[in-house]
Design a protein around this motif. Sequence first.
Motif, short mmCIF file in Angstrom:
data_model
loop_
_atom_site.label_atom_id
_atom_site.label_comp_id
_atom_site.label_asym_id
_atom_site.label_seq_id
_atom_site.Cartn_x
_atom_site.Cartn_y
_atom_site.Cartn_z
N LEU A 38 0.82 -1.21 0.00
CA LEU A 38 0.00 0.00 0.00
C LEU A 38 0.86 1.26 0.00
O LEU A 38 0.39 2.32 -0.43
N ILE A 41 1.01 3.09 -3.45
CA ILE A 41 -0.14 3.62 -4.18
C ILE A 41 -0.06 5.13 -4.40
O ILE A 41 -0.22 5.61 -5.52
N ALA A 42 0.18 5.90 -3.35
CA ALA A 42 0.23 7.36 -3.48
C ALA A 42 1.34 7.80 -4.44
O ALA A 42 1.10 8.63 -5.32
N ARG A 163 -0.35 2.75 6.43
CA ARG A 163 0.58 2.27 5.40
C ARG A 163 0.54 3.18 4.17
O ARG A 163 1.58 3.58 3.64
N ALA A 164 -0.69 3.47 3.70
CA ALA A 164 -0.84 4.29 2.49
C ALA A 164 -0.31 5.70 2.71
O ALA A 164 0.38 6.26 1.85
N VAL A 175 -0.98 13.91 -0.22
CA VAL A 175 -2.01 12.87 -0.23
C VAL A 175 -3.37 13.56 -0.18
O VAL A 175 -3.69 14.24 0.80
N VAL A 183 -8.86 4.74 0.17
CA VAL A 183 -8.12 3.67 0.85
C VAL A 183 -8.87 3.21 2.09
O VAL A 183 -9.02 2.01 2.34
#
Length: 306
Positions: A38, A41-42, A163-164, A175, A183
């Motif tokens: 994860l 992803i960002a 995590r993300a 973000v 998420v």
Amino acid sequence: MTSSASLRAKRQRPGSRRSAARALLSCSRPRQWTKNLLVLIAPMAAGVITHPAVLLRLLIALVAFTLASSAVYLVNDLLDLSLDRAHPIKRNRPLASGRLPVPVARNTVPILAVLAVGVAALGGWALAGIVVLYLASSMLYCARLKHETVLDLVFVVIGFLLRAIGGGIAAQVPVSRWFVLTVGLGALFVIAGKRYAELVLVQRGLSAGRPVLRQYSASYLRFVWTLAAAALLVTYALWSFTVAAGTDSATWSVVSILPFVVVLLRYAVIVDAGGAGEPEEIVLGDRMLLGTAVVWLVLLVAAVYV
């Protein structure tokens, strides 16, 4: 006789240590480490994941969360030791079966936790702070909150979110609120679905289930599951338009909504039938779901990089 016995014991020690090391690795649940992806992803959505400096910081974040999650799994198994020993399947886990000595597991937990924070600090104190929050919330979950309704769901979601967000911090990219909501709702959809499927198996007499399931009803978990899915579709659509706003490939981002919907619907069919496995097992075990997920990922990548 004494000397020969001592010699045999010395010869057995390396094998015993290797056996304990294998049991320790198994107790750290390597298959669950995929959840730490994860962090990618960002940076991927921001289009910076191919930058060498970013990749190095993401590797630091990935290692830090892997060490932290391994410590959490060890704590979870230590706290559930008596329950696992009485469980027909979980009694085969390294700690419950005796393959991993309890003192070894206890001594390893603080080492992994300190290493996790230390590695994260290499990526900056903000990342280290996120890892500390992850460890604190996860330990609290293992010790108490996994037995509490609603909080059981919420704190699993928090673990996914941290995590993300940690990946965004490591890559030094902003973000968006839609990203965080997507998420979070995605994690809620998965965990509520998993609890529902577990409850279905318990009601069919196919599984003993976790203690917190006694406090849930199938209708309630279906409500949470449905609510999360509906809200997830909205937030993902808004996030996809946000991604498209910064690129010249808006079409790909918008088109990715369709396979995303198909992934949710297919996943829901499997869970509704009692597929209570881990999310990665469900995805990898179903060709249609895996293929659609790949198409969705390709479209999302195209929206950012093409």
